[in-house]
Design a protein around this motif. Sequence first.
Motif, PDB file in Angstrom:
ATOM      1  N   TRP A 140       9.824   8.162   9.522  1.00  0.00           N
ATOM      2  CA  TRP A 140       9.340   6.988   9.013  1.00  0.00           C
ATOM      3  C   TRP A 140      10.702   6.059   8.537  1.00  0.00           C
ATOM      4  N   ASP A 141      10.938   4.736   9.294  1.00  0.00           N
ATOM      5  CA  ASP A 141      11.958   4.751   8.890  1.00  0.00           C
ATOM      6  C   ASP A 141      11.868   3.752   7.331  1.00  0.00           C
ATOM      7  N   THR A 142      11.968   3.512   6.282  1.00  0.00           N
ATOM      8  CA  THR A 142      12.054   3.350   5.214  1.00  0.00           C
ATOM      9  C   THR A 142      13.438   2.300   4.895  1.00  0.00           C
ATOM     10  N   CYS A 143      12.567   1.217   3.204  1.00  0.00           N
ATOM     11  CA  CYS A 143      13.556   0.782   2.946  1.00  0.00           C
ATOM     12  C   CYS A 143      14.470   0.870   2.411  1.00  0.00           C
ATOM     13  N   PRO A 144      15.608   0.123   1.863  1.00  0.00           N
ATOM     14  CA  PRO A 144      17.131   1.200   0.992  1.00  0.00           C
ATOM     15  C   PRO A 144      16.304   2.158  -0.422  1.00  0.00           C
ATOM     16  N   LYS A 145      15.149   1.575  -0.583  1.00  0.00           N
ATOM     17  CA  LYS A 145      15.094   2.544  -1.885  1.00  0.00           C
ATOM     18  C   LYS A 145      14.639   3.763  -1.466  1.00  0.00           C
ATOM     19  N   GLY A 146      13.897   4.039  -0.357  1.00  0.00           N
ATOM     20  CA  GLY A 146      13.439   5.154  -0.081  1.00  0.00           C
ATOM     21  C   GLY A 146      12.094   5.120   0.445  1.00  0.00           C
ATOM     22  N   THR A 147      11.059   4.023  -0.308  1.00  0.00           N
ATOM     23  CA  THR A 147       9.587   3.943   0.537  1.00  0.00           C
ATOM     24  C   THR A 147       9.562   3.249   1.621  1.00  0.00           C
ATOM     25  N   PRO A 148       8.881   4.118   2.940  1.00  0.00           N
ATOM     26  CA  PRO A 148       8.797   4.036   4.172  1.00  0.00           C
ATOM     27  C   PRO A 148       8.175   3.185   3.820  1.00  0.00           C
ATOM     28  N   LEU A 149       8.037   2.262   4.786  1.00  0.00           N
ATOM     29  CA  LEU A 149       7.736   0.674   5.456  1.00  0.00           C
ATOM     30  C   LEU A 149       6.710   0.677   5.316  1.00  0.00           C
ATOM     31  N   GLY A 150       5.471   1.707   6.018  1.00  0.00           N
ATOM     32  CA  GLY A 150       4.434   1.453   5.817  1.00  0.00           C
ATOM     33  C   GLY A 150       3.685   0.519   6.915  1.00  0.00           C
ATOM     34  N   PHE A 151       4.201  -1.026   7.017  1.00  0.00           N
ATOM     35  CA  PHE A 151       3.692  -1.783   8.296  1.00  0.00           C
ATOM     36  C   PHE A 151       4.373  -1.085   9.797  1.00  0.00           C
ATOM     37  N   SER A 152       5.708  -0.136   9.884  1.00  0.00           N
ATOM     38  CA  SER A 152       6.186  -0.232  10.640  1.00  0.00           C
ATOM     39  C   SER A 152       6.692   1.011  10.282  1.00  0.00           C
ATOM     40  N   GLY A 153       7.400   2.010  11.693  1.00  0.00           N
ATOM     41  CA  GLY A 153       8.809   3.043  11.405  1.00  0.00           C
ATOM     42  C   GLY A 153       8.560   3.932  11.504  1.00  0.00           C
ATOM     43  N   LEU A 154       6.821   4.363  11.899  1.00  0.00           N
ATOM     44  CA  LEU A 154       6.936   5.528  12.387  1.00  0.00           C
ATOM     45  C   LEU A 154       6.760   6.247  13.972  1.00  0.00           C
ATOM     46  N   ARG A 155       7.467   7.359  13.968  1.00  0.00           N
ATOM     47  CA  ARG A 155       8.101   7.417  15.267  1.00  0.00           C
ATOM     48  C   ARG A 155       7.569   9.248  15.827  1.00  0.00           C
ATOM     49  N   LEU A 156       6.375   8.878  17.217  1.00  0.00           N
ATOM     50  CA  LEU A 156       5.756   9.649  17.864  1.00  0.00           C
ATOM     51  C   LEU A 156       5.275  10.168  18.953  1.00  0.00           C
ATOM     52  N   THR A 157       4.987  11.132  19.369  1.00  0.00           N
ATOM     53  CA  THR A 157       5.068  10.990  21.253  1.00  0.00           C
ATOM     54  C   THR A 157       3.335  10.486  21.575  1.00  0.00           C
ATOM     55  N   ALA A 158       2.814  10.018  22.517  1.00  0.00           N
ATOM     56  CA  ALA A 158       1.812   9.879  23.135  1.00  0.00           C
ATOM     57  C   ALA A 158       0.647  10.692  22.738  1.00  0.00           C
ATOM     58  N   ASN A 159       0.830  11.724  22.877  1.00  0.00           N
ATOM     59  CA  ASN A 159      -0.213  13.005  22.767  1.00  0.00           C
ATOM     60  C   ASN A 159      -0.041  13.137  21.127  1.00  0.00           C
ATOM     61  N   GLN A 160       0.185  13.582  20.674  1.00  0.00           N
ATOM     62  CA  GLN A 160       1.401  13.050  19.368  1.00  0.00           C
ATOM     63  C   GLN A 160      -0.108  12.311  18.593  1.00  0.00           C
TER      64      GLN A 160
ATOM     65  N   LEU B  83       0.453  -0.997   0.022  1.00  0.00           N
ATOM     66  CA  LEU B  83       0.404   0.109   0.133  1.00  0.00           C
ATOM     67  C   LEU B  83       0.824   1.034  -0.147  1.00  0.00           C
ATOM     68  N   SER B  84       2.041   1.227   1.095  1.00  0.00           N
ATOM     69  CA  SER B  84       2.505   2.718   1.064  1.00  0.00           C
ATOM     70  C   SER B  84       3.400   2.555  -0.543  1.00  0.00           C
ATOM     71  N   LYS B  85       3.700   1.393  -0.987  1.00  0.00           N
ATOM     72  CA  LYS B  85       4.207   1.272  -2.338  1.00  0.00           C
ATOM     73  C   LYS B  85       3.612   1.915  -3.684  1.00  0.00           C
ATOM     74  N   ILE B  86       2.104   1.436  -3.505  1.00  0.00           N
ATOM     75  CA  ILE B  86       1.055   2.142  -4.388  1.00  0.00           C
ATOM     76  C   ILE B  86       0.273   3.797  -3.991  1.00  0.00           C
ATOM     77  N   ILE B  87       0.861   3.758  -3.035  1.00  0.00           N
ATOM     78  CA  ILE B  87       0.832   5.425  -2.631  1.00  0.00           C
ATOM     79  C   ILE B  87       1.742   6.033  -3.567  1.00  0.00           C
ATOM     80  N   GLY B  88       2.903   5.780  -3.485  1.00  0.00           N
ATOM     81  CA  GLY B  88       3.950   6.205  -3.650  1.00  0.00           C
ATOM     82  C   GLY B  88       4.127   6.278  -5.520  1.00  0.00           C
TER      83      GLY B  88
END
Length: 308
Positions: A179-199, A148-153
Motif C-alpha cells: 500500500w503506497d504511503t505518503c513521505p511521512k509513512g501514512t498509507p494514502l488511503g485514497f489509492s495505492g493498494l495492490r491486490l489480484t482480481a481473485n483477492q 481517514l487513513s491519518k485518523i486511523i493512525g
Amino acid sequence: MKNNLLNDMILSIEKQNLHVLNVVVRQNGEVIAKHDFEEEKPILLWSISKTFTSMAVGIAISEGYFKITDHVIDFFPNIPAAYLSENLKKVTIHDLLCMGSGHAECPIFKADREGNGIYDISQLFFEEPFLYEPGTHFTYDNTATYMLSKIIGITTGTNLDEYLEKRIFQPLDIQKPKWDTCPKGTPLGFSGLRLTANQLSKFGQLLLNKGLWDGKQLIPSSYIEQAASVQIKTYDFNEFFATEDHHQGYGYQMWMNSYPNSYRMDGLYGQYVVMLPDKNAVVTFVSNEPEKMTAILELTWKTIVDKL
C-alpha cells in the motif's frame, strides 16, 4: 465453473478493444466464472483502495476508537488558526466518508494542476476553502479519504495497512499487500493498494456477506448497510466520464449503481467490484483501460447480470 456465462462479455471486450486484464464472477459464495486476458498478478487498484479505508473506519468505530459524529478538527490540535473556518469546524468523520467535507474541488487535483505537487496532504485538506456546509455537497475528494487513513493512525496507534492486516487480510487468507504511503509513512488511503482480481473478489464477497466470513463478523453489518446506501446525492457530479452510474448517490467510499439495489467499488482505469445483492453475486474487473473505463462497468449490465 460456468465460463460460458462470460462469452458475450469477452466478445464485447474484443469488439470495443477494452484493455481488461481479469474478470471474476462469484455467486452464492463461490467463484462461478473467471476469465484471464492476462496472467493474474497484484495491480494498483487506484480508488478501490478507498473502500478498504472505509471498512477500516467501520471496524475502528466498533472498537471504540472514535465515533462517526466526531469532528475532524478534534484529532488535529495544531491546525493553524488561519484555516479554522466555521465550516471546517463542523466537518465530521461521516462527512469525510461520504465526500461531503465542503470542498468545491479535490485539493490534490488542484495541487497537481497548478504544479505545486503533493507535499503534505493533510495541509492541502485544511488550507483548501470549505465553501459548502459539510454534508450538503458531494465533491470527489481524495484528501478526505487520506484524512481517514491519518485518523486511523492517530487513534489506533497503527497505520491503516497494519490495522487491516489482522482484521481483514489475514482472515481472507490474503498475504499482506503493498500500500503506497505518503513521505511521512501514512498509507494514502485514497489509492495505492495492490491486490489480484481473485483477492479483490474475496473482499467484494465479504461486503456482500455484510462483513461475515467463515462464521466471524469481521466488519459490523450495520456499518456496511450504511456504507452501501446513499449518504449524499451525486446528481450534479459532472466529470467528463460521468454516466448514470455516477448519479445514483454515494455511500461511505462506495458508489450506488443505476442497476437497482446494487453498489460498487470503483477505481481508475477500469477497476470495478460490483455487489449485486438481489443476485447474491459479485462481479470483479481488473483492467488497464485509460479511455473507456465506464464501458467496462457497463459490461456488467449488458452482458452478465441477466445470466445470473
